[in-house]
Design a protein around this motif. Structure first.
Motif, PDB file in Angstrom:
ATOM      1  N   SER A   1      -6.592  23.778  -5.453  1.00  0.00           N
ATOM      2  CA  SER A   1      -7.598  23.375  -6.438  1.00  0.00           C
ATOM      3  C   SER A   1      -7.287  21.976  -6.958  1.00  0.00           C
ATOM      4  O   SER A   1      -6.113  21.591  -7.086  1.00  0.00           O
ATOM      5  CB  SER A   1      -7.629  24.358  -7.608  1.00  0.00           C
ATOM      6  OG  SER A   1      -8.011  25.635  -7.173  1.00  0.00           O
ATOM      7  N   THR A   2      -8.334  21.247  -7.268  1.00  0.00           N
ATOM      8  CA  THR A   2      -8.165  19.914  -7.843  1.00  0.00           C
ATOM      9  C   THR A   2      -7.774  20.020  -9.313  1.00  0.00           C
ATOM     10  O   THR A   2      -7.985  21.050  -9.957  1.00  0.00           O
ATOM     11  CB  THR A   2      -9.462  19.094  -7.724  1.00  0.00           C
ATOM     12  OG1 THR A   2     -10.519  19.803  -8.402  1.00  0.00           O
ATOM     13  CG2 THR A   2      -9.853  18.874  -6.278  1.00  0.00           C
TER      14      THR A   2
ATOM     15  N   LEU B   1       0.854  -1.192   0.000  1.00  0.00           N
ATOM     16  CA  LEU B   1       0.000   0.000   0.000  1.00  0.00           C
ATOM     17  C   LEU B   1       0.885   1.236   0.000  1.00  0.00           C
ATOM     18  O   LEU B   1       1.650   1.479   0.943  1.00  0.00           O
ATOM     19  CB  LEU B   1      -0.902  -0.009   1.240  1.00  0.00           C
ATOM     20  CG  LEU B   1      -1.868   1.159   1.377  1.00  0.00           C
ATOM     21  CD1 LEU B   1      -2.874   1.176   0.228  1.00  0.00           C
ATOM     22  CD2 LEU B   1      -2.600   1.099   2.720  1.00  0.00           C
ATOM     23  N   SER B   2       0.778   2.033  -1.050  1.00  0.00           N
ATOM     24  CA  SER B   2       1.605   3.239  -1.152  1.00  0.00           C
ATOM     25  C   SER B   2       0.774   4.503  -1.281  1.00  0.00           C
ATOM     26  O   SER B   2       1.287   5.603  -1.063  1.00  0.00           O
ATOM     27  CB  SER B   2       2.550   3.140  -2.352  1.00  0.00           C
ATOM     28  OG  SER B   2       1.808   2.989  -3.557  1.00  0.00           O
ATOM     29  N   ARG B   3      -0.486   4.371  -1.652  1.00  0.00           N
ATOM     30  CA  ARG B   3      -1.353   5.533  -1.813  1.00  0.00           C
ATOM     31  C   ARG B   3      -2.759   5.188  -1.355  1.00  0.00           C
ATOM     32  O   ARG B   3      -3.253   4.093  -1.622  1.00  0.00           O
ATOM     33  CB  ARG B   3      -1.381   5.985  -3.269  1.00  0.00           C
ATOM     34  CG  ARG B   3      -2.249   7.235  -3.505  1.00  0.00           C
ATOM     35  CD  ARG B   3      -2.429   7.562  -4.960  1.00  0.00           C
ATOM     36  NE  ARG B   3      -1.164   7.940  -5.608  1.00  0.00           N
ATOM     37  CZ  ARG B   3      -1.114   8.480  -6.822  1.00  0.00           C
ATOM     38  NH1 ARG B   3      -2.221   8.679  -7.522  1.00  0.00           N
ATOM     39  NH2 ARG B   3       0.049   8.793  -7.347  1.00  0.00           N
TER      40      ARG B   3
ATOM     41  N   LEU C   1      -8.660  15.571  -8.927  1.00  0.00           N
ATOM     42  CA  LEU C   1      -7.719  15.018  -7.966  1.00  0.00           C
ATOM     43  C   LEU C   1      -6.905  16.099  -7.275  1.00  0.00           C
ATOM     44  O   LEU C   1      -6.539  17.112  -7.872  1.00  0.00           O
ATOM     45  CB  LEU C   1      -6.760  14.055  -8.675  1.00  0.00           C
ATOM     46  CG  LEU C   1      -7.383  13.006  -9.601  1.00  0.00           C
ATOM     47  CD1 LEU C   1      -6.294  12.196 -10.275  1.00  0.00           C
ATOM     48  CD2 LEU C   1      -8.333  12.104  -8.827  1.00  0.00           C
ATOM     49  N   LEU C   2      -6.621  15.820  -6.004  1.00  0.00           N
ATOM     50  CA  LEU C   2      -5.667  16.638  -5.260  1.00  0.00           C
ATOM     51  C   LEU C   2      -4.781  15.710  -4.441  1.00  0.00           C
ATOM     52  O   LEU C   2      -5.269  14.875  -3.681  1.00  0.00           O
ATOM     53  CB  LEU C   2      -6.386  17.620  -4.328  1.00  0.00           C
ATOM     54  CG  LEU C   2      -5.439  18.445  -3.438  1.00  0.00           C
ATOM     55  CD1 LEU C   2      -4.596  19.404  -4.285  1.00  0.00           C
ATOM     56  CD2 LEU C   2      -6.213  19.210  -2.368  1.00  0.00           C
TER      57      LEU C   2
ATOM     58  N   THR D   1      -4.635  10.835  -1.892  1.00  0.00           N
ATOM     59  CA  THR D   1      -5.274  11.503  -3.018  1.00  0.00           C
ATOM     60  C   THR D   1      -6.740  11.707  -2.694  1.00  0.00           C
ATOM     61  O   THR D   1      -7.459  10.742  -2.386  1.00  0.00           O
ATOM     62  CB  THR D   1      -5.151  10.679  -4.311  1.00  0.00           C
ATOM     63  OG1 THR D   1      -3.770  10.503  -4.622  1.00  0.00           O
ATOM     64  CG2 THR D   1      -5.851  11.373  -5.464  1.00  0.00           C
ATOM     65  N   VAL D   2      -7.186  12.942  -2.733  1.00  0.00           N
ATOM     66  CA  VAL D   2      -8.607  13.253  -2.632  1.00  0.00           C
ATOM     67  C   VAL D   2      -9.147  13.305  -4.057  1.00  0.00           C
ATOM     68  O   VAL D   2      -8.654  14.079  -4.879  1.00  0.00           O
ATOM     69  CB  VAL D   2      -8.840  14.580  -1.896  1.00  0.00           C
ATOM     70  CG1 VAL D   2     -10.328  14.931  -1.885  1.00  0.00           C
ATOM     71  CG2 VAL D   2      -8.295  14.504  -0.471  1.00  0.00           C
ATOM     72  N   ALA D   3     -10.137  12.465  -4.344  1.00  0.00           N
ATOM     73  CA  ALA D   3     -10.680  12.348  -5.702  1.00  0.00           C
ATOM     74  C   ALA D   3     -12.160  12.700  -5.663  1.00  0.00           C
ATOM     75  O   ALA D   3     -12.965  11.951  -5.093  1.00  0.00           O
ATOM     76  CB  ALA D   3     -10.469  10.931  -6.233  1.00  0.00           C
TER      77      ALA D   3
END
Length: 784
Positions: free
Chosen positions: A734-735, A690-692, A744-745, A711-713
């Motif tokens: 901003s994404t 698990l890396s992200r 994505l951010l 990552t916020v998606a």
């Protein structure tokens, strides 16, 4: 003209789902037939989803009180003209007679032909007994005995559909004798024989209602059952088909199916198989081909039967197209080399994909959705079919990139939680669904842009890395303690597991009369085997092995035919304990399909899958039809239920035949035939590190393991405000848009140590979402 009394008659039902054979012509004829009890059961026209009769059976009587209905004798054999060629010979035996039927469709007319031959006691005569269910219903049918253009016929109509039954001798002379139309339960021909021992009523018409027709026949006769938009058009087709010898149609059916099978790869597929399994390969291939429609090439219904049909008149259900079943079946067609048919299925799926990328839970042949559930695996499966065809250079100009892009977009915007598992009952996180979705993301990645490819592979790795924390319980779980294992996969984990990372709570069992309130941790099924089959986990993975032990203890049943497994514990989809039909509740029985799935697992362990093929072969009907379920309790002779033999559930189940063929192909390859190569290359059965971590609106998580990226998606372009440890060091960013419809951010979480937290909120446009979100940074565990 005399009208039969008693309309509208008994409430109509279909025949039993206990089919011995199904068939169709490979020409332009739009007719499909089924055989059960040694007689013709439902006949479908002009599409594979629309039954037009309940049955066409036969009585034999002497006109002096002796009579029998041959389907009730159960002293018959069913044979094909050649393996895998649905030209059917049926022989009924009785002390006083032998009745032989040969059944074949016309190649280019919507007509079913039946040659009738009665041997034995010379005083006996056969009688044809026909139950119209035109337009898929036994209500509002009208039946008549008519003279039409010098011929005596039986015909019926309802709405835009009609049928006509004609009979001729070997010399092509009119052969229908005394006849009657009747209302079922009151004035039909069967009631006449039951009360009077012979045919005494000769009503000219019956209905509207549930009607039946009966006609006296000579001892040697050919019948033609034609269908059309009016009685006259049906009669024209029936009479036309009788203007040549029956043998010509019989031979055409044999030749055309033999020729079609020769285009498949049966010599390679059947190499090293026992004779009974090699024959079953031809029959199963035939079953898949028969279930394809002709108006909508590539579309297939789930079964040419109605589960427990002799207790109800439901038409939908198994007469619908299910994208999952459709792809499973197309994959089996690929396994036997039927590339054209598999390609047509992909083209049908291409046409029925929704704009947002998903497919309906099920649909009518014409594409109209029926049930409205959402199953993520049904969006993932078509991607795997497209890739499998492309890998074989079999697309022949069909462009799949846009279809795949939209499907992958839907998966990343809506996964990993599915509204329904593959059994269409529960929402949550399911190993089978996740295995198919992860595989589709990986296999489909080369078909999208580089930017989109990076995202789908990252999400596939994330879901794969999180599988155990979402869908497994540990050594303290009740069944782990009971069976002495370190943990196991659960059937379905609720959505809140994304945050708790521990499957908990109560999971409803929807096919029981009252909810059993069983905790998630005590409900198991064999769905996790798909992780091994598709190359996400190794067969000897300790958690897989432990889960197999639990499943075998709870779900496996040994029958005289071989081992079989239930879908999950406390399943209610099946007959009641007394053998009465499923009525919204019951007790789930063993599924031969799951015997095939277990065979694939054993193959991955390095074992021979042949015992599982033999078991499935022995579970089939006398004609080789594989059932949805087999009886797995003490025999109930009065109900016709015997251990290891078909129940009243669907038969044939197309999906089961597909599984059989794929297991045969997998055994030859020594690996699962349908395992995507790209998935095996990426994972080789090992869980990725698990890396992200992905936080999405539909799948919010509550923690980030130490050292992982975050990552916020979001579904819309947004501004994200975030900080750490109670809104310290706040910033707004901003994404960035991704081609798959996510924005994505990347939040710098990798520098944060365990014990700290990330706080954030966001707005799309001028308004904030109205709540704050917190993710704890946690120490890594063995599951990370």
């Amino acid at each position: 003209m005399s009208a039969a009394p008693g309309a509208p008659g008994l409430a109509p039902t279909w025949c039993s789902s206990d089919k011995e054979m199904v068939g169709c012509a490979l020409g332009s004829s739009r007719l499909w037939f089924t055989i059960g009890g040694g007689i013709v059961n439902e006949v479908y026209y002009p599409r594979v989803d629309l039954p037009q009769i309940r049955d066409l059976g036969f009585l034999v009587g002497d006109g002096a009180g002796f009579w029998v209905e041959v389907k009730r004798l159960w002293q018959h054999v069913v044979q094909l003209a050649a393996p895998g060629a649905p030209a059917v010979r049926i022989v009924h035996r009785h002390d006083r007679f032998e009745l032989t039927l040969r059944v074949t469709p016309c190649e280019h007319r919507d007509v079913l032909l039946i040659e009738v031959s009665l041997a034995g006691d010379e005083v006996l005569r056969p009688y044809a007994l026909l139950a119209p269910h035109l337009g898929g219903t036994g209500t509002d049918n009208r039946a008549e005995v008519v003279h039409y253009r010098g011929r005596r016929l039986l015909w019926a109509e309802q709405g835009p559909f009609a049928l006509a039954l004609a009979a001729v001798t070997a010399e092509q002379q009119d052969a229908l004798g005394r006849a009657s139309a009747g209302v079922v339960g009151t004035s039909d021909g069967w009631q006449d024989f039951a009360r009077n021992g012979r045919l005494t009523w000769e009503y000219d018409s019956a209905g509207p209602g549930n009607v039946a027709l009966i006609g006296e026949l000579p001892r040697q006769v050919v019948l033609a059952l034609g269908f059309g938009s009016s009685p006259e058009s049906a009669a024209t087709l029936a009479l036309t088909s009788l203007s040549e010898p029956f043998e010509a149609s019989w031979e055409r059916q044999l030749v055309s199916w033999t020729r079609w099978h020769s285009t498949c790869e049966h010599d390679l597929t059947c190499a090293g198989l026992p004779a009974e399994c090699a024959e079953q390969v031809l029959i199963s291939t035939m079953v898949l081909r028969v279930h394809q429609d002709k108006t909508y090439p590539g579309a297939m219904v789930a079964s040419l039967s109605v589960p427990w049909g002799n207790t109800r008149e439901e038409r939908a259900g198994y007469h619908l197209v299910w994208p999952r079943d459709l792809v499973e079946s197309a994959g089996a067609l690929l396994a036997v080399g039927a590339l054209r048919e598999a390609r047509n299925t992909l083209r049908y799926l291409h046409a029925t994909q929704h704009a947002d990328g998903h497919w309906s839970q099920n649909l009518w042949l014409g594409g109209k959705s029926y049930w409205r559930g959402l199953q993520l695996d049904e969006t993932a499966f078509p991607v795997l079919l497209a890739v499998a065809l492309d890998e074989r250079n079999a697309l022949e100009g069909t462009e799949v990139r846009d279809m795949i892009r939209r499907a992958l977009s839907f998966l990343v915007r809506n996964g990993p939680v599915t509204q329904q598992d593959r059994w269409e009952e529960n929402a949550g996180l399911n190993t089978f669904t996740l295995a198919v979705c992860i595989s589709a993301l990986v296999a489909g990645a080369p078909y999208v842009s580089a930017e989109a490819r990076e995202l789908v592979l990252a999400i596939a790795d994330y879901w794969n890395a999180r599988l155990e924390s979402w869908t497994a319980v540990g050594e303290d779980a009740p069944l782990a303690q009971l069976y002495g294992v370190p943990g196991y996969y659960v059937r379905v984990a609720p959505e809140q597991t994304l945050i708790s990372e521990h499957p908990d709570g109560v999971l409803t069992i929807r096919n029981q009369q009252t909810d059993l309130n069983l905790p998630v941790g005590v409900q198991v099924g064999g769905d996790f085997l798909q992780l091994v089959r598709f190359g996400l986990r190794r067969a000897d993975d300790p958690l897989v092995v432990a889960s197999v032990k639990v499943v075998d203890a709870l779900l496996k049943v040994e029958t005289p035919s071989g081992p079989v497994w239930h879908r999950y514990n406390e399943d209610g989809y099946g007959e009641h304990d007394d053998g009465s039909a499923y009525d919204g509740a019951g007790r789930g029985r063993g599924w031969p399909l799951l015997t095939g799935e277990r065979g694939h697992y054993e193959l991955c362990l390095g074992h021979d899958a042949l015992p599982y093929l033999i078991a499935m072969t022995h579970m089939a009907s006398a004609g080789g039809m594989l059932p949805e379920q087999v009886w797995d309790a003490a025999p109930l002779p009065a109900r016709g239920l015997a251990p290891g033999r078909p129940t009243g559930a669907a038969m044939p189940l197309v999906w089961a035949h597909a599984e059989y063929l794929k297991l045969v192909a997998s055994r030859r390859l020594k690996r699962p035939f349908d395992r995507p190569d790209s998935v095996w290359r990426r994972y080789e059965g090992e869980r990725p590190p698990l890396s992200r971590v992905f936080w999405t609106e539909q799948a919010p998580v509550g923690s980030v393991p130490e050292g992982c990226a975050l990552t916020v998606a979001l579904r819309e372009a947004s501004t994200v405000r975030w900080g750490v440890d109670g809104w310290q060091d706040v910033r707004e960013q901003s994404t960035s848009a991704n081609p798959l419809g996510l924005h994505l951010l990347e939040i710098d979480a990798q520098r944060l140590r365990a014990g700290r937290c990330i706080d954030f909120t966001y707005r799309a446009g001028p308004r904030w979402v109205g709540r704050d979100f917190r993710l704890q940074v946690v120490p890594r565990t063995a599951l990370d």
